[in-house]
Motif scaffolding. Structure first.
Motif, PDB file in Angstrom:
ATOM      1  N   ILE A   1      39.879  37.612  41.782  1.00 29.88           N
ATOM      2  CA  ILE A   1      40.839  38.700  41.568  1.00 29.88           C
ATOM      3  C   ILE A   1      41.006  38.892  40.060  1.00 29.88           C
ATOM      4  N   ASP A   2      41.612  40.007  39.674  1.00 32.19           N
ATOM      5  CA  ASP A   2      41.867  40.231  38.249  1.00 32.19           C
ATOM      6  C   ASP A   2      43.338  39.989  37.930  1.00 32.19           C
ATOM      7  N   LYS A   3      43.676  40.130  36.646  1.00 34.04           N
ATOM      8  CA  LYS A   3      45.051  39.841  36.206  1.00 34.04           C
ATOM      9  C   LYS A   3      46.046  40.814  36.848  1.00 34.04           C
ATOM     10  N   THR A   4      45.624  42.059  37.059  1.00 29.45           N
ATOM     11  CA  THR A   4      46.518  43.035  37.689  1.00 29.45           C
ATOM     12  C   THR A   4      46.870  42.590  39.108  1.00 29.45           C
ATOM     13  N   GLU A   5      45.869  42.131  39.858  1.00 31.73           N
ATOM     14  CA  GLU A   5      46.115  41.651  41.211  1.00 31.73           C
ATOM     15  C   GLU A   5      46.982  40.394  41.189  1.00 31.73           C
ATOM     16  N   PHE A   6      46.758  39.515  40.219  1.00 31.60           N
ATOM     17  CA  PHE A   6      47.588  38.315  40.062  1.00 31.60           C
ATOM     18  C   PHE A   6      49.058  38.703  39.911  1.00 31.60           C
TER      19      PHE A   6
ATOM     20  N   SER B   1      50.479  41.488  40.698  1.00 30.61           N
ATOM     21  CA  SER B   1      50.958  42.166  41.905  1.00 30.61           C
ATOM     22  C   SER B   1      51.372  41.156  42.968  1.00 30.61           C
ATOM     23  N   ARG B   2      50.596  40.097  43.117  1.00 35.87           N
ATOM     24  CA  ARG B   2      50.942  39.067  44.119  1.00 35.87           C
ATOM     25  C   ARG B   2      52.213  38.319  43.730  1.00 35.87           C
ATOM     26  N   ILE B   3      52.387  38.060  42.456  1.00 36.73           N
ATOM     27  CA  ILE B   3      53.629  37.411  42.010  1.00 36.73           C
ATOM     28  C   ILE B   3      54.822  38.312  42.318  1.00 36.73           C
ATOM     29  N   ALA B   4      54.674  39.612  42.037  1.00 36.27           N
ATOM     30  CA  ALA B   4      55.766  40.554  42.306  1.00 36.27           C
ATOM     31  C   ALA B   4      56.062  40.633  43.799  1.00 36.27           C
ATOM     32  N   ASP B   5      55.026  40.609  44.639  1.00 37.43           N
ATOM     33  CA  ASP B   5      55.236  40.625  46.092  1.00 37.43           C
ATOM     34  C   ASP B   5      55.999  39.381  46.535  1.00 37.43           C
ATOM     35  N   ALA B   6      55.668  38.232  45.951  1.00 36.98           N
ATOM     36  CA  ALA B   6      56.343  36.985  46.307  1.00 36.98           C
ATOM     37  C   ALA B   6      57.817  37.052  45.954  1.00 36.98           C
ATOM     38  N   VAL B   7      58.133  37.611  44.787  1.00 36.86           N
ATOM     39  CA  VAL B   7      59.540  37.741  44.363  1.00 36.86           C
ATOM     40  C   VAL B   7      60.275  38.673  45.308  1.00 36.86           C
ATOM     41  N   ARG B   8      59.617  39.792  45.674  1.00 41.41           N
ATOM     42  CA  ARG B   8      60.264  40.762  46.548  1.00 41.41           C
ATOM     43  C   ARG B   8      60.554  40.167  47.932  1.00 41.41           C
ATOM     44  N   LYS B   9      59.644  39.356  48.433  1.00 40.43           N
ATOM     45  CA  LYS B   9      59.810  38.821  49.787  1.00 40.43           C
ATOM     46  C   LYS B   9      60.775  37.637  49.844  1.00 40.43           C
ATOM     47  N   ASN B  10      60.616  36.689  48.908  1.00 37.56           N
ATOM     48  CA  ASN B  10      61.371  35.431  49.026  1.00 37.56           C
ATOM     49  C   ASN B  10      62.187  35.066  47.803  1.00 37.56           C
TER      50      ASN B  10
ATOM     51  N   PHE C   1      50.614  32.829  48.189  1.00 33.48           N
ATOM     52  CA  PHE C   1      49.906  33.596  47.164  1.00 33.48           C
ATOM     53  C   PHE C   1      48.501  33.953  47.656  1.00 33.48           C
ATOM     54  N   ALA C   2      47.837  33.009  48.312  1.00 34.94           N
ATOM     55  CA  ALA C   2      46.521  33.249  48.924  1.00 34.94           C
ATOM     56  C   ALA C   2      46.463  32.407  50.195  1.00 34.94           C
ATOM     57  N   GLY C   3      46.325  33.076  51.338  1.00 35.88           N
ATOM     58  CA  GLY C   3      46.427  32.374  52.614  1.00 35.88           C
ATOM     59  C   GLY C   3      45.082  31.994  53.212  1.00 35.88           C
ATOM     60  N   LEU C   4      45.095  30.902  53.984  1.00 37.96           N
ATOM     61  CA  LEU C   4      43.942  30.464  54.774  1.00 37.96           C
ATOM     62  C   LEU C   4      42.657  30.461  53.947  1.00 37.96           C
TER      63      LEU C   4
ATOM     64  N   VAL D   1      50.342  28.247  33.101  1.00 36.54           N
ATOM     65  CA  VAL D   1      49.234  27.886  33.993  1.00 36.54           C
ATOM     66  C   VAL D   1      47.984  28.652  33.570  1.00 36.54           C
ATOM     67  N   ASP D   2      46.839  28.143  33.962  1.00 34.18           N
ATOM     68  CA  ASP D   2      45.567  28.770  33.600  1.00 34.18           C
ATOM     69  C   ASP D   2      45.274  29.902  34.585  1.00 34.18           C
ATOM     70  N   THR D   3      45.815  31.066  34.326  1.00 35.54           N
ATOM     71  CA  THR D   3      45.647  32.196  35.250  1.00 35.54           C
ATOM     72  C   THR D   3      44.196  32.666  35.304  1.00 35.54           C
ATOM     73  N   ALA D   4      43.484  32.544  34.203  1.00 35.99           N
ATOM     74  CA  ALA D   4      42.073  32.957  34.203  1.00 35.99           C
ATOM     75  C   ALA D   4      41.269  32.098  35.177  1.00 35.99           C
ATOM     76  N   TYR D   5      41.561  30.788  35.172  1.00 35.33           N
ATOM     77  CA  TYR D   5      40.881  29.868  36.093  1.00 35.33           C
ATOM     78  C   TYR D   5      41.158  30.250  37.549  1.00 35.33           C
ATOM     79  N   LEU D   6      42.437  30.532  37.850  1.00 37.52           N
ATOM     80  CA  LEU D   6      42.821  30.891  39.213  1.00 37.52           C
ATOM     81  C   LEU D   6      42.177  32.220  39.630  1.00 37.52           C
ATOM     82  N   CYS D   7      42.218  33.210  38.751  1.00 31.97           N
ATOM     83  CA  CYS D   7      41.634  34.516  39.088  1.00 31.97           C
ATOM     84  C   CYS D   7      40.138  34.399  39.324  1.00 31.97           C
ATOM     85  N   ARG D   8      39.476  33.538  38.559  1.00 34.39           N
ATOM     86  CA  ARG D   8      38.036  33.377  38.712  1.00 34.39           C
ATOM     87  C   ARG D   8      37.692  32.779  40.086  1.00 34.39           C
ATOM     88  N   ILE D   9      38.464  31.804  40.520  1.00 37.55           N
ATOM     89  CA  ILE D   9      38.193  31.156  41.815  1.00 37.55           C
ATOM     90  C   ILE D   9      38.505  32.110  42.970  1.00 37.55           C
TER      91      ILE D   9
END
Length: 615
Positions: free
Chosen positions: A96-101, A103-112, A120-123, A85-93
């Motif tokens: 956030i930076d790649k580190t935050e990206f 971190s959010r993926i790791a949080d998602a794995v830990r939770k579910n 990944f990004a709410g509301l 996936v185009d992570t640069a595109y997502l981070c730009r919108i």
């Protein structure tokens, strides 16, 4: 074949048979008992999509929607599906930076876990959602936009009544009562949203979508045979008049205190203002967390619901209750008079009155209209020192029973959380205070609403309901009925609570004394043409710490009332902190609220009063 080969052959056959049986047993266990691998297979092959229902709406007494639903979107991620996936595109919108990206993926794995979707990004704000929607092809597979109903508040009012919702916390998910919730669900956390959570929440729907080996959606599982539809939550219709509530919040602008108005005939709360307040729209959307932090840091404590959580000494607003108790016990009659000459001297010190002219306390009605302190201090002493009790301690206990029957010193049971019980000192408290050596002079101040008594504005408004109804009340409540639901939740609000056995004659004297307060006494500012208003002003003592020293601060302005005198439709209590006498602020605020409710408008002649209060 030689005989010595037979045992070896049998051993080999036994080993092969044992291995075959062991393999069959293991396969049977995995197929029939162990569900772990079945669940993992299902999770890899079938995507379970949650369909969130719309929460129930909240309407006022005239069916105006004061709390509705808007649609925002959550960006969901399934970690195992994220590839190329185009992570640069997502981070730009998302800014956030790649580190935050990561971190959010790791949080998602830990939770579910890796194969289940997580937020990944709410509301998302509308602008962010639009940009993501345009480029979703750059984020697939792995990411998906899912609609989420969120609250909206068109009147920007009643924040402390309605409450708010938020994502359920990990700690709450561990509690048994939240067993049917899951991570990412929103839940009522305060106010009516919390009390009526099970009614408002509705029922989640589930859609099962088959995926191929590249994790691409292939359609519904068996044409939707296993899908369940989302069921919207039930609507609440309140007794609240939202226009009256908005007016009250405007009148309390730049002030600290509360307004509570109740319909005496039903116990339905017409308005409950806590000042300072805030726009409930601050507690929804992407800025919610930041806004909550700012509100919590605000020294004016906007989250404190002063209508039910703050307590105040009622001052002279309590004198009608003192009179009713004394009349009912027979220690006085309506004709009882006291020779007040500007103060009370019978306990070895002077306690001043507002009036010193002769005859201003010649009977109960006159004493009420002139708010004679000496008269009501004396009533308390007459009651607790009565010979029938055999001692002041039993007399004070009886007085406290009366106050409890009038709704003071205990929670009334209103249908939002956090209600304070208030304080009415019992004999045990007085024994601790005075080490067992006390008499009727020790706490005579309670006769005029000072000393060891503190009430919530809700309790005082409810006490006015009792006097307005001449002896009964219904538990104050906000919800009048629930759409398409039985009456079980609201049954307790339909029960009439009859107060002791106070006579009609006693109520008659107090009611007409309160009418005189408004007609030609300290509450003249509450008069409404053509309507008999009964009220009582109060100036509540206010003590606090200044530089660590207990100091007398500016008094609170208090006014309680009901109208009309006969067949009353509104009972009200107003407390404005540090505002001086009741006539300065509490009386005009109550007057405007009552006229707005009873006449549905405020006359042009009173517009300057509205402007003055709003400033």
């Amino acid at each position: 074949m030689p005989v010595y080969h037979q045992p070896r052959k049998r051993i080999i056959l036994l080993i092969i048979t044992a291995l075959a049986l062991l393999l069959i047993a293991r396969l049977s266990y995995l197929q029939l008992v162990e569900k772990k691998y079945s669940r993992l297979a299902d999770a890899n092959a079938v995507f379970k999509k949650i369909i969130y229902p719309g929460r129930g709406l909240i309407l006022d007494r005239h069916n105006r929607s004061i709390l509705g639903n808007d649609i925002l979107y959550d960006l969901m991620v399934t970690p195992s599906a994220v590839r190329n996936v185009d992570t640069a595109y997502l981070c730009r919108i998302l800014q956030i930076d790649k580190t935050e990206f990561n971190s959010r993926i790791a949080d998602a794995v830990r939770k579910n876990g890796k194969v289940r979707p997580s937020v990944f990004a709410g509301l998302l704000p509308a602008a962010v959602h639009s940009r993501l929607q345009e480029g979703m092809y750059l984020l697939q597979p792995g990411f998906e936009l899912v609609p989420r109903p969120v609250r909206s508040y068109p009147y920007r009012a009643a924040a402390n009544i309605l409450g708010y919702i938020g994502e359920i916390s990990p700690g709450m998910l561990k509690m048994e009562r939240y067993a049917d919730y899951q991570s990412g669900d929103y839940i009522g956390l305060a106010g009516l949203e919390k009390t009526y959570e099970r009614v408002l929440m509705g029922q989640r729907g589930i859609q099962y979508i088959v995926k191929d080996n590249l994790n691409r959606p292939q359609g519904s599982l068996e044409n939707g045979a296993y899908d369940t539809a989302a069921i919207a939550g039930k609507n609440l219709q309140l007794s609240l008049d939202i226009e009256l509530q908005v007016l009250g919040e405007q009148l309390m602008h730049n002030k600290t205190g509360s307004i509570v108005a109740i319909d005496p005939a039903t116990g339905g709360v017409l308005a409950m203002v806590s000042g300072p307040s805030f726009d409930p729209n601050l507690l929804t959307g992407t800025e919610r967390t930041k806004n909550i932090s700012q509100l919590l840091a605000d020294s004016s404590r906007p989250f404190l619901n002063r209508g039910i959580q703050a307590t105040y000494q009622p001052g002279s607003a309590m004198k009608p209750l003192t009179a009713l108790a004394a009349l009912d016990e027979g220690v006085i009659t309506p004709a009882f008079g006291y020779p007040c000459r500007g103060g009370y001297f019978s306990c070895g010190r002077r306690i001043g009155c507002l009036h010193s002219d002769a005859g201003h306390a010649d009977n109960l009605r006159l004493a009420m209209s002139h708010s004679c302190n000496a008269y009501f201090l004396h009533l308390y002493r007459l009651m607790v020192d009565s010979d029938k009790w055999g001692g002041v301690k039993k007399g004070h206990a009886r007085w406290r029973e009366y106050m409890a029957s009038f709704g003071l010193g205990h929670r009334l049971g209103v249908d939002i959380p956090g209600e304070h019980p208030g304080i009415v000192a019992d004999t045990a408290a007085l024994n601790r205070e005075y080490h067992g050596a006390w008499n009727s002079c020790s706490e005579l101040y309670v006769g005029m609403g000072q000393g060891k008594v503190a009430v919530t504005p809700m309790q005082m408004a409810n006490a006015m309901c009792i006097i307005a109804n001449r002896g009964y009340y219904y538990t104050p409540h906000f919800v009048d009925h629930i759409d398409h639901a039985d009456d079980t939740l609201l049954r307790r609000f339909r029960e009439k609570h009859v107060v002791a056995h106070v006579s009609d004659t006693a109520y008659h004297s107090v009611v007409y004394g309160m009418e005189d307060v408004v007609a030609h006494g300290t509450g003249k500012g509450a008069r409404i043409d053509g309507i008999a208003v009964c009220g009582k002003t109060g100036t509540a003592q206010n003590r606090g710490r200044v530089n660590g020293v207990v100091t007398d601060l500016k008094d609170h302005s208090v006014f309680v009332a009901f109208a009309p005198r006969d067949n009353p439709r509104i009972a009200i209590a107003v407390i404005v902190e540090n505002a001086g006498t009741g006539a300065l602020f509490a009386v005009p605020i109550a007057n405007l609220m009552m006229e707005k409710y009873l006449r549905d408008s405020i006359p042009l002649a009173k517009r300057p009063m509205v402007e003055r209060m709003m400033k």
